[in-house]
Write an enzyme that holds these catalytic residues in place. Structure first.
Site, mmCIF file in Angstrom:
data_model
loop_
_atom_site.group_PDB
_atom_site.id
_atom_site.type_symbol
_atom_site.label_atom_id
_atom_site.label_comp_id
_atom_site.label_asym_id
_atom_site.label_seq_id
_atom_site.Cartn_x
_atom_site.Cartn_y
_atom_site.Cartn_z
ATOM 1 N N GLY A 1 3.877 30.202 76.515
ATOM 2 C CA GLY A 1 2.579 30.022 77.158
ATOM 3 C C GLY A 1 2.037 31.421 77.415
ATOM 4 N N ALA A 2 0.792 31.670 76.963
ATOM 5 C CA ALA A 2 0.286 33.044 76.961
ATOM 6 C C ALA A 2 0.377 33.748 78.333
ATOM 7 C CB ALA A 2 -1.144 33.046 76.429
ATOM 8 N N ARG B 1 6.255 38.379 69.538
ATOM 9 C CA ARG B 1 5.302 37.331 69.116
ATOM 10 C C ARG B 1 3.913 37.972 69.027
ATOM 11 N NH1 ARG B 1 5.429 31.631 72.007
ATOM 12 N NH2 ARG B 1 4.725 30.975 69.954
ATOM 13 N N GLN C 1 5.995 20.896 72.604
ATOM 14 C CA GLN C 1 5.680 21.366 73.962
ATOM 15 C C GLN C 1 4.969 20.281 74.768
ATOM 16 O OE1 GLN C 1 5.197 23.072 71.157
ATOM 17 N NE2 GLN C 1 5.395 25.267 71.437
ATOM 18 N N ASP D 1 -4.441 31.215 73.510
ATOM 19 C CA ASP D 1 -3.540 32.369 73.368
ATOM 20 C C ASP D 1 -4.293 33.666 73.141
ATOM 21 O OD1 ASP D 1 -1.797 29.905 72.619
ATOM 22 O OD2 ASP D 1 -0.446 31.526 73.179
HETATM 23 O O1 MRU Z 1 4.013 28.605 71.137
HETATM 24 P P1 MRU Z 1 3.679 28.422 72.588
HETATM 25 O O2 MRU Z 1 4.370 27.257 73.212
HETATM 26 O O3 MRU Z 1 3.828 29.704 73.386
HETATM 27 O O4 MRU Z 1 2.121 28.088 72.539
HETATM 28 C C1 MRU Z 1 1.428 27.981 73.738
HETATM 29 C C2 MRU Z 1 0.073 27.479 73.632
HETATM 30 O O5 MRU Z 1 -0.486 27.349 72.561
HETATM 31 C C3 MRU Z 1 -0.636 27.222 74.922
HETATM 32 O O6 MRU Z 1 -1.594 26.231 74.747
HETATM 33 C C4 MRU Z 1 -1.331 28.516 75.350
HETATM 34 O O7 MRU Z 1 -0.441 29.569 75.420
HETATM 35 C C5 MRU Z 1 -2.018 28.359 76.633
HETATM 36 S S1 MRU Z 1 -0.925 28.415 78.000
HETATM 37 C C6 MRU Z 1 -1.855 28.356 79.378
#
Ligand code: MRU
Length: 351
Positions: free
Chosen positions: A52-53, A94, A201, A242
């Site tokens: 999650g970003a 990442r 997720q 993200d």
């Molecule tokens: O690969 P992830 O699980 O890190 O991807 C996360 C997402 O795409 C979320 O929607 C995004 O980070 C928003 S979190 C508030």
């Protein structure tokens, strides 16, 4: 709600490590990890133990502090060089969520901008900066959720994709924040939650968070959204992000872009919930956003007892870019922006 007062990422009590909930183990096990070595901090991001970003940004801030404790020198430039090495190392884990490199950049800047600080003082400043990144996120999530509530009516059916709740941020979350805050204020929402292939997720984390918060949630497969929209069963789509480019093009979990196309076709409002820490004004459009490609076996065999497909080639982009013009509004902590986003985002954040 108990987990709204704790955090999925924090400094350990002795302040020498970063503590996270291992998100790969949820919902079946709640396991906390205490991490302090560069390799394990890198792997935690890479392997989505923390994800999650905004949560990745908070984690990167604390990781930089923890790593700075192990730089054994009193020499300012030796210290700064090693700090920059750690920043580049973590950034490589990442590529898509801007919060990661924004946090490491901010930490390096905090350490180097005052030329007369000793190494000890630089470390203290790094810690203050990491805590600020965390506290700002808590505040931003709360404000975003308040703005979100102005966009909905009691009883709304909200479709969400991936996970943009407390685990991905701090406290309320971004995409789920409106539902969490609404619940506290007595609203009754119903959420449809995409399972979010391939890493699930939505099924593992969003369904878990909404259930825990006492919000009515129904899990669906990713390819069922159009079916529900056609029947008028979705009042709005809520997603996190993200990286948002200056023209509003938004990188988010793979599948978000196709949802936005469906929402446009069926005339369902499509909202992106975005703390300013996720806006990248150096990216003019989605073309400037690097998309992460992950291991093909995440599609073929992860989460299954046996591979579900033969030993076939798989393509696994982890994110896609939603065109700004398909986004009804971008909800930030400073207000709600509408298309054209070059203008509305710049007015809110650059003027
Ligand atoms: O690969 P992830 O699980 O890190 O991807 C996360 C997402 O795409 C979320 O929607 C995004 O980070 C928003 S979190 C508030």
């Amino acid at each position: 709600m108990e987990y709204l007062s704790s955090d999925s990422v924090r400094l350990s009590e002795d302040e020498k490590s970063v503590v996270i909930i291992d998100q790969t183990k949820l919902p079946n096990e709640t396991e906390y990890l205490t991490l302090s070595e560069a390799d394990e901090l890198y792997d935690a991001i890479k392997l989505l133990k923390v994800r999650g970003a905004p949560a990745i940004g908070i984690f990167a801030g604390y990781s930089m502090y923890v790593l700075s404790l192990g730089i054994d020198t009193d020499d300012r430039s030796v210290f700064l060089n090693k700090l920059k090495e750690y920043a580049a190392f973590l950034d490589g884990s990442r590529p898509t969520a801007v919060n990661l490199s924004a946090a490491t950049k901010r930490i390096v800047k905090a350490a180097e901008e005052e030329k007369n600080l000793s190494v000890k003082e630089m470390r203290e400043k790094i810690k203050r900066t990491a805590v600020a990144i965390h506290e700002e996120d808590i505040e931003m999530c709360r404000k975003i959720s308040e703005y979100g509530l102005t966009l909905v009516k009691d009883g709304f059916n909200i479709l969400t994709h991936c996970n943009a709740g407390p685990l991905a941020t701090s406290r309320y979350g971004t995409g789920l924040g409106t539902l969490m805050l609404g619940k506290e204020k007595g609203y009754t929402f119903h959420a449809f939650c995409d399972e979010t292939r391939p890493l699930l997720q939505g099924a593992r984390l969003t369904a878990y968070e909404l259930l825990k918060a006492g919000i009515d949630v129904t899990l669906i497969c990713d390819n069922m959204a159009g079916f529900l929209m056609k029947q008028g069963k979705i009042d709005a789509v809520f997603v996190g992000c993200d990286r948002v480019a200056s023209n509003g093009d938004t990188a988010n979990k793979i599948g978000t872009s196709s949802l936005s196309v469906l929402a446009h076709y069926y005339d369902v409002p499509f909202y992106v919930f975005c703390p300013s820490s996720t806006i990248d004004f150096s990216a003019k459009s989605g073309e400037d956003i690097t998309i992460e490609y992950r291991e093909p076996d995440e599609i073929r065999s992860m989460f299954y007892k046996e591979p579900v497909a033969p030993d076939v080639k798989c393509l696994n982009p982890a994110f896609d870019v939603t065109d700004g013009k398909l986004i009804t509004a971008i909800v930030t902590e400073k207000g709600i922006c509408r298309y054209p986003y070059e203008k509305s985002l710049a007015e809110l954040f650059l003027s």
